[in-house]
Write an enzyme that holds these catalytic residues in place. Sequence first.
Site, PDB file in Angstrom:
ATOM      1  N   LYS A   1      -9.699  -2.625   1.915  1.00 35.57           N
ATOM      2  CA  LYS A   1      -9.249  -0.779   3.349  1.00 35.57           C
ATOM      3  C   LYS A   1     -10.128  -0.302   2.191  1.00 35.57           C
ATOM      4  O   LYS A   1     -10.782   0.862   3.088  1.00 35.57           O
ATOM      5  CB  LYS A   1      -7.823  -1.450   2.264  1.00 35.57           C
ATOM      6  CG  LYS A   1      -6.913  -2.158   3.081  1.00 35.57           C
ATOM      7  CD  LYS A   1      -8.228  -2.514   4.687  1.00 35.57           C
ATOM      8  CE  LYS A   1      -7.150  -3.880   5.155  1.00 35.57           C
ATOM      9  NZ  LYS A   1      -5.856  -4.186   5.367  1.00 35.57           N
TER      10      LYS A   1
ATOM     11  N   CYS B   1       1.243  -7.681  11.496  1.00 36.22           N
ATOM     12  CA  CYS B   1       1.590  -7.132  13.488  1.00 36.22           C
ATOM     13  C   CYS B   1       0.646  -8.605  13.986  1.00 36.22           C
ATOM     14  O   CYS B   1       0.293  -9.357  14.676  1.00 36.22           O
ATOM     15  CB  CYS B   1       1.244  -6.966  13.984  1.00 36.22           C
ATOM     16  SG  CYS B   1       2.589  -5.035  13.761  1.00 36.22           S
TER      17      CYS B   1
ATOM     18  N   ARG C   1       0.776  -1.320   0.164  1.00 35.27           N
ATOM     19  CA  ARG C   1       0.268  -0.457   0.014  1.00 35.27           C
ATOM     20  C   ARG C   1       0.815   1.184   0.221  1.00 35.27           C
ATOM     21  O   ARG C   1       1.959   1.250   0.796  1.00 35.27           O
ATOM     22  CB  ARG C   1      -1.191  -0.276   1.523  1.00 35.27           C
ATOM     23  CG  ARG C   1      -2.022  -0.636   0.953  1.00 35.27           C
ATOM     24  CD  ARG C   1      -3.007  -0.622   2.621  1.00 35.27           C
ATOM     25  NE  ARG C   1      -2.655  -1.264   3.260  1.00 35.27           N
ATOM     26  CZ  ARG C   1      -1.404  -0.460   4.116  1.00 35.27           C
ATOM     27  NH1 ARG C   1      -2.243   1.031   4.507  1.00 35.27           N
ATOM     28  NH2 ARG C   1      -1.077  -1.118   5.401  1.00 35.27           N
TER      29      ARG C   1
ATOM     30  N   TYR D   1      -2.077  -3.170  -7.190  1.00 31.86           N
ATOM     31  CA  TYR D   1      -1.426  -4.012  -5.622  1.00 31.86           C
ATOM     32  C   TYR D   1      -3.048  -4.273  -4.389  1.00 31.86           C
ATOM     33  O   TYR D   1      -3.618  -3.436  -4.164  1.00 31.86           O
ATOM     34  CB  TYR D   1      -0.311  -3.375  -5.087  1.00 31.86           C
ATOM     35  CG  TYR D   1      -0.456  -4.363  -3.144  1.00 31.86           C
ATOM     36  CD1 TYR D   1       0.156  -5.503  -3.153  1.00 31.86           C
ATOM     37  CD2 TYR D   1      -1.075  -3.588  -1.895  1.00 31.86           C
ATOM     38  CE1 TYR D   1      -0.111  -5.650  -2.122  1.00 31.86           C
ATOM     39  CE2 TYR D   1      -0.905  -3.794  -1.246  1.00 31.86           C
ATOM     40  CZ  TYR D   1      -0.233  -4.680  -1.238  1.00 31.86           C
ATOM     41  OH  TYR D   1      -0.572  -5.972   0.793  1.00 31.86           O
TER      42      TYR D   1
ATOM     43  N   ASP E   1      -9.128  -9.591   9.032  1.00 35.60           N
ATOM     44  CA  ASP E   1      -8.529  -8.562   8.506  1.00 35.60           C
ATOM     45  C   ASP E   1      -9.922  -7.069   8.978  1.00 35.60           C
ATOM     46  O   ASP E   1      -9.229  -6.054   9.475  1.00 35.60           O
ATOM     47  CB  ASP E   1      -7.859  -8.382   7.013  1.00 35.60           C
ATOM     48  CG  ASP E   1      -6.851  -7.417   6.901  1.00 35.60           C
ATOM     49  OD1 ASP E   1      -5.988  -6.891   7.648  1.00 35.60           O
ATOM     50  OD2 ASP E   1      -7.733  -6.785   5.926  1.00 35.60           O
TER      51      ASP E   1
ATOM     52  N   ARG F   1       1.972 -11.883  -0.699  1.00 33.33           N
ATOM     53  CA  ARG F   1       0.164 -12.095  -0.687  1.00 33.33           C
ATOM     54  C   ARG F   1       0.004 -13.384  -1.109  1.00 33.33           C
ATOM     55  O   ARG F   1      -0.289 -13.975  -2.150  1.00 33.33           O
ATOM     56  CB  ARG F   1      -0.347 -11.011  -0.499  1.00 33.33           C
ATOM     57  CG  ARG F   1       0.157  -9.899   0.681  1.00 33.33           C
ATOM     58  CD  ARG F   1      -0.721  -9.478   1.385  1.00 33.33           C
ATOM     59  NE  ARG F   1      -0.171  -8.176   2.372  1.00 33.33           N
ATOM     60  CZ  ARG F   1      -0.902  -8.464   4.088  1.00 33.33           C
ATOM     61  NH1 ARG F   1      -1.749  -8.957   4.119  1.00 33.33           N
ATOM     62  NH2 ARG F   1      -0.263  -7.435   4.073  1.00 33.33           N
TER      63      ARG F   1
ATOM     64  N   SER G   1      -0.990  -3.426  10.642  1.00 34.82           N
ATOM     65  CA  SER G   1      -0.678  -4.631   9.025  1.00 34.82           C
ATOM     66  C   SER G   1       0.974  -5.199   9.608  1.00 34.82           C
ATOM     67  O   SER G   1       1.652  -5.424   9.827  1.00 34.82           O
ATOM     68  CB  SER G   1      -0.757  -3.525   7.908  1.00 34.82           C
ATOM     69  OG  SER G   1      -1.408  -2.923   8.231  1.00 34.82           O
TER      70      SER G   1
ATOM     71  N   HIS H   1     -10.294  -2.806  11.932  1.00 39.81           N
ATOM     72  CA  HIS H   1      -9.286  -3.361  11.191  1.00 39.81           C
ATOM     73  C   HIS H   1      -8.975  -4.702  12.067  1.00 39.81           C
ATOM     74  O   HIS H   1      -7.884  -4.288  12.840  1.00 39.81           O
ATOM     75  CB  HIS H   1      -7.578  -2.898  11.027  1.00 39.81           C
ATOM     76  CG  HIS H   1      -6.313  -2.983  10.180  1.00 39.81           C
ATOM     77  ND1 HIS H   1      -5.678  -2.608  10.414  1.00 39.81           N
ATOM     78  CD2 HIS H   1      -6.733  -4.063   9.086  1.00 39.81           C
ATOM     79  CE1 HIS H   1      -4.965  -3.468   9.287  1.00 39.81           C
ATOM     80  NE2 HIS H   1      -5.496  -3.818   8.946  1.00 39.81           N
TER      81      HIS H   1
HETATM   82  P1  GTP Z   1      -2.409  -7.662   7.806  1.00 41.82           P
HETATM   83  O1  GTP Z   1      -2.839  -8.879   6.472  1.00 41.82           O
HETATM   84  O2  GTP Z   1      -1.369  -6.724   6.922  1.00 41.82           O
HETATM   85  O3  GTP Z   1      -3.614  -6.924   8.261  1.00 41.82           O
HETATM   86  O4  GTP Z   1      -1.254  -8.562   8.558  1.00 41.82           O
HETATM   87  P2  GTP Z   1      -1.687  -9.467   9.913  1.00 41.82           P
HETATM   88  O5  GTP Z   1      -2.123  -9.010  11.253  1.00 41.82           O
HETATM   89  O6  GTP Z   1      -2.558 -10.307   9.238  1.00 41.82           O
HETATM   90  O7  GTP Z   1      -0.340 -10.300  10.207  1.00 41.82           O
HETATM   91  P3  GTP Z   1      -0.166 -11.609   9.849  1.00 41.82           P
HETATM   92  O8  GTP Z   1      -1.092 -12.304  10.688  1.00 41.82           O
HETATM   93  O9  GTP Z   1      -0.345 -12.191   8.432  1.00 41.82           O
HETATM   94  O10 GTP Z   1       1.434 -11.252  10.374  1.00 41.82           O
HETATM   95  C1  GTP Z   1       2.517 -10.907   9.940  1.00 41.82           C
HETATM   96  C2  GTP Z   1       3.630 -11.673  10.459  1.00 41.82           C
HETATM   97  O11 GTP Z   1       4.025 -11.535  11.551  1.00 41.82           O
HETATM   98  C3  GTP Z   1       4.261 -12.919  10.042  1.00 41.82           C
HETATM   99  O12 GTP Z   1       5.846 -12.538   9.796  1.00 41.82           O
HETATM  100  C4  GTP Z   1       3.940 -13.814  10.861  1.00 41.82           C
HETATM  101  O13 GTP Z   1       5.234 -14.906  10.995  1.00 41.82           O
HETATM  102  C5  GTP Z   1       4.174 -12.498  12.616  1.00 41.82           C
HETATM  103  N1  GTP Z   1       3.856 -12.875  13.483  1.00 41.82           N
HETATM  104  C6  GTP Z   1       2.714 -13.068  13.196  1.00 41.82           C
HETATM  105  N2  GTP Z   1       2.322 -14.219  14.930  1.00 41.82           N
HETATM  106  C7  GTP Z   1       3.297 -13.908  15.930  1.00 41.82           C
HETATM  107  C8  GTP Z   1       3.290 -14.542  16.525  1.00 41.82           C
HETATM  108  O14 GTP Z   1       3.008 -14.724  17.865  1.00 41.82           O
HETATM  109  N3  GTP Z   1       4.616 -14.002  17.489  1.00 41.82           N
HETATM  110  C9  GTP Z   1       5.802 -14.026  16.018  1.00 41.82           C
HETATM  111  N4  GTP Z   1       7.409 -13.482  16.668  1.00 41.82           N
HETATM  112  N5  GTP Z   1       5.971 -13.496  15.443  1.00 41.82           N
HETATM  113  C10 GTP Z   1       4.263 -13.331  14.905  1.00 41.82           C
HETATM  114  C1  SPV Z   2      -2.423  -4.595   5.230  1.00 43.05           C
HETATM  115  O1  SPV Z   2      -1.781  -4.339   5.013  1.00 43.05           O
HETATM  116  O2  SPV Z   2      -3.617  -4.385   5.841  1.00 43.05           O
HETATM  117  C2  SPV Z   2      -3.813  -6.074   4.626  1.00 43.05           C
HETATM  118  C3  SPV Z   2      -2.706  -6.308   3.412  1.00 43.05           C
HETATM  119  O3  SPV Z   2      -4.088  -6.951   4.852  1.00 43.05           O
HETATM  120  S1  SPV Z   2      -4.224  -4.574   2.032  1.00 43.05           S
HETATM  121  O4  SPV Z   2      -4.925  -5.247   1.438  1.00 43.05           O
HETATM  122  O5  SPV Z   2      -2.958  -4.719   1.414  1.00 43.05           O
HETATM  123  O6  SPV Z   2      -3.927  -3.897   2.257  1.00 43.05           O
HETATM  124 MN    MN Z   3      -4.545  -5.519   7.125  1.00 48.86          MN
END
Ligand code: GTP
Ligand code: SPV
Ligand code: MN
Length: 603
Positions: free
Chosen positions: A215, A259, A78, A206, A286, A387, A257, A235
Site C-alpha cells: 500500500k 469487498c 491498517r 501488520y 489488489d 490473512r 478493502s 486499488h
Molecule cells: P483487500 O485484500 O482488503 O483489498 O480485499 P478484497 O477486495 O480482495 O476482498 P476479498 O475478495 O478478500 O473479500 C472479502 C469479503 O467479501 C469476504 O468476506 C468474502 O466472503 C466477501 N465476498 C467476496 N465476494 C462476494 C460476493 O460476491 N458476495 C458476497 N455476499 N460476499 C462476497
Molecule cells: C487492504 O486493506 O486493502 C488490503 C490489506 O489489501 S493491506 O495490505 O493490509 O492493506
Molecule cells: Mn487492498
Amino acid sequence: MTTATNAAVAAANTYVQQWVKEQAEICKPDKIVWLNGSQQERDALFEQGCRDGVFVKLNQQKWPGCYYHRSNSNDVARTEHLTFICTPTADGAGPTNNWMSDKDAYAKLKPMYEGSMKGRTMYVIPFIMGPLGSPLAKVGVQLSDSLYVAVSMGIMTRMGDVAWKQLGDGNEFTRCLHSVLDCNPDRRFICHFPQDNTIWSIGSGYGGNALLGKKCLALRIASYLGQQQSWMAEHMLLMCAQAPSGEKTYVAAAFPSACGKTNFAMLIPPEKYQKAGWKITTLGDDIVWMWVDQKSGKLHAINPEAGYFGVVPGTNTRSNPNAIKAMSKNSIFTNVGLVTLPDGSYDVWWEDCDEEPPAKCIDWQGKEWTPEIARKTGAKAAHPNSRFTAPMANNPVLDASANDPAGVPVSAIIFGGRRSKTVPLVFQAFNWMHGVYLGATLGSETTAAATGQVGVVRRDPMAMLPFIGYNVNEYLAHWFRMRRTMKDCPRIFHVNWFRKNDQGKFMWPGFGDNMRVLKWIIDRCQGRAYAVETPIGWMPRAQDLDLDGLGLSPADVEAIQSVNVQEYMSELLSQEELLLKLAGELPKEIVFQRELLVSRLAL
Ligand code: GTP
Ligand code: SPV
Ligand code: MN
C-alpha cells in the site's frame, strides 16, 4: 555492530550501501543481513522464525511449506488515523489525508528509530514492484527488524538480487525504513515522503502498515509518481475473461478493502459457462498500475505484486477454490486459529472454512477458543481481517500475461462497494467522465481491514481513500485528464454484490455467479449487449442478464436492479460528506456530473 559482508552487499550499488550505512547508524542493529531471495535463504529464515517464536511450522503433509504467525492483538489491521502524507505544505496531502510537514515528521520519528534495532537484526530487503523489465517497474529497498516482514516481502514482491540488477548503478529506489519497536500504538506511524521517495513505518508489524512495497509504495508513492508522469496506480484487481471464441477481455475492478477483489479476480464460472468454454484467469487481486500504450492508444495494465495478501475468513472450496489452492503450499497464515493435531503437529482453522470447528484451538489473540466459548461470547477463532500470504504462482488460474512487462489492454473498469441498500447490482456509466464521477462518489460500508467502526457507509473515491498519496482533488483531476491521452478508453461500470432484502439476506448469490454480471459487462464492451438508459446509467433488463439455473425470478432481478429516486436523492446528500471536504478545489467536471444526475433524477 557487525556488518555481514556477503555477495548481496557487493551487488548493491554505492547509493544503496551509503543509505543502509546511514540508517544502520541510527537504528544500531546487532546484525545486518542482506537478503538475496534464494530458496536456501528462505528456508533458513523460516527455521530461525520457528526458533524465535515468530512462526509455527504447520503439518507439512497437509500444508507443505506453510507457516502460522500471530501479530500483536493490537496490530491486526491498517491504522488509517496513524498514516501520514508528509509534504512541505498541507496542500500536498489534501483534505482526505493526515498530514505532517516532512521536516516535522522526520524530526518526530528519528528519535524513535535511534537504537530501535539494538539486540535485533536489520534485514536489507531489495525488491521490485512490477514484472522484471517493465518500464513501470520500481525498485524499493526495505530495512526491517521483522523476520515476518522479510519472508512476507519474499512472497509479495520480486525480492532479492533481481532488484539490484533492475536498479543498476542508479539512485532511483524507494527508501523504506521499518521498525516494529515495541508495537505500541502510541508510537505507531506510517509516514510517506513522496518528494523524497521515502517511507518511514514504525510500531506496526501488520501487512498494510509493514510490507512497505504494497500500500505504501505501490499505491501511495506510486499514485503520486503516476500523477506527475501521466500513469495511474489503483486499488484494483486485474483479470482476463476468455470467451469460447478465444476472444480475451481484460477487466480491472476497484472495490474497497475486504469487498471482494480477491474473490472476483479468481472467480470460477458456473458450470454451464465452463462447459461452453469460458475461462477466467487472474493477473492481480489488489493493485494495478496503468499507462497509455503509445502504439494502440489504449490503457495498459500490470499487477506490480507477486503474491496475494488475502482475507481468510469465509474462504472455502465453495466460495473461492482457487484461493484455497493458492494458499495450499508455501504460504503464511496470520491471525487465524491454531489447532494442535493428535500427533502434536499444527493445523489452522477459520470461520467458514471447509472443516468443522475443532474441539479447541488458540485464537488470534493467543487465547483458548472452543465452539462453546464462541456460542457464549461470539468470540472468533480467526480475526475477521486474518490473512493468507501466498505466491501468485500457486494460483491455478494465473493468467499467462501475469509477468508480461508490456501489460494487458484494459477494456472495462468496474467500481463496486458494499452496499446493503439503494445501489443496484450493475449499471454502466454513460461515458468516461460520468464513470469518473461514479468512482469519485463510490460509497461502501467499512470493514475489518482497517481499525475503527465496521459497517458504516463512507465515501471511498475509487476505493483509494486510504491510499491516495497526494491531494484528492488533483487525483480526481488526473483521472479526468487521462481521458485525453487515450484513443480508445475503457468502459466504466458500477456493481454491488452486497444488496440485501428486508429480511437482511443478500439478494444476489455472488461469487461464481458474478460471472453472469461480468458476461453482460464483456458483451457491452464488445458491442453485443442491450441496455436501457436510466437516470443513473445504462442498465441491463432482466432478459439481458443470464439467470438460467439461478432460481431468481425476473421480479427478483427487478428488485435487485431497482432504483428508488427518493433513496438516490439521499445518496446524493450523503455524497456531500466528501464533496464538501473537497469544496473550492473540486474539479468542475464532478460538479457538472452531479448537476446532470440531479436533473435526470428530477425528470
Ligand atoms: P483487500 O485484500 O482488503 O483489498 O480485499 P478484497 O477486495 O480482495 O476482498 P476479498 O475478495 O478478500 O473479500 C472479502 C469479503 O467479501 C469476504 O468476506 C468474502 O466472503 C466477501 N465476498 C467476496 N465476494 C462476494 C460476493 O460476491 N458476495 C458476497 N455476499 N460476499 C462476497
Ligand atoms: C487492504 O486493506 O486493502 C488490503 C490489506 O489489501 S493491506 O495490505 O493490509 O492493506
Ligand atoms: Mn487492498
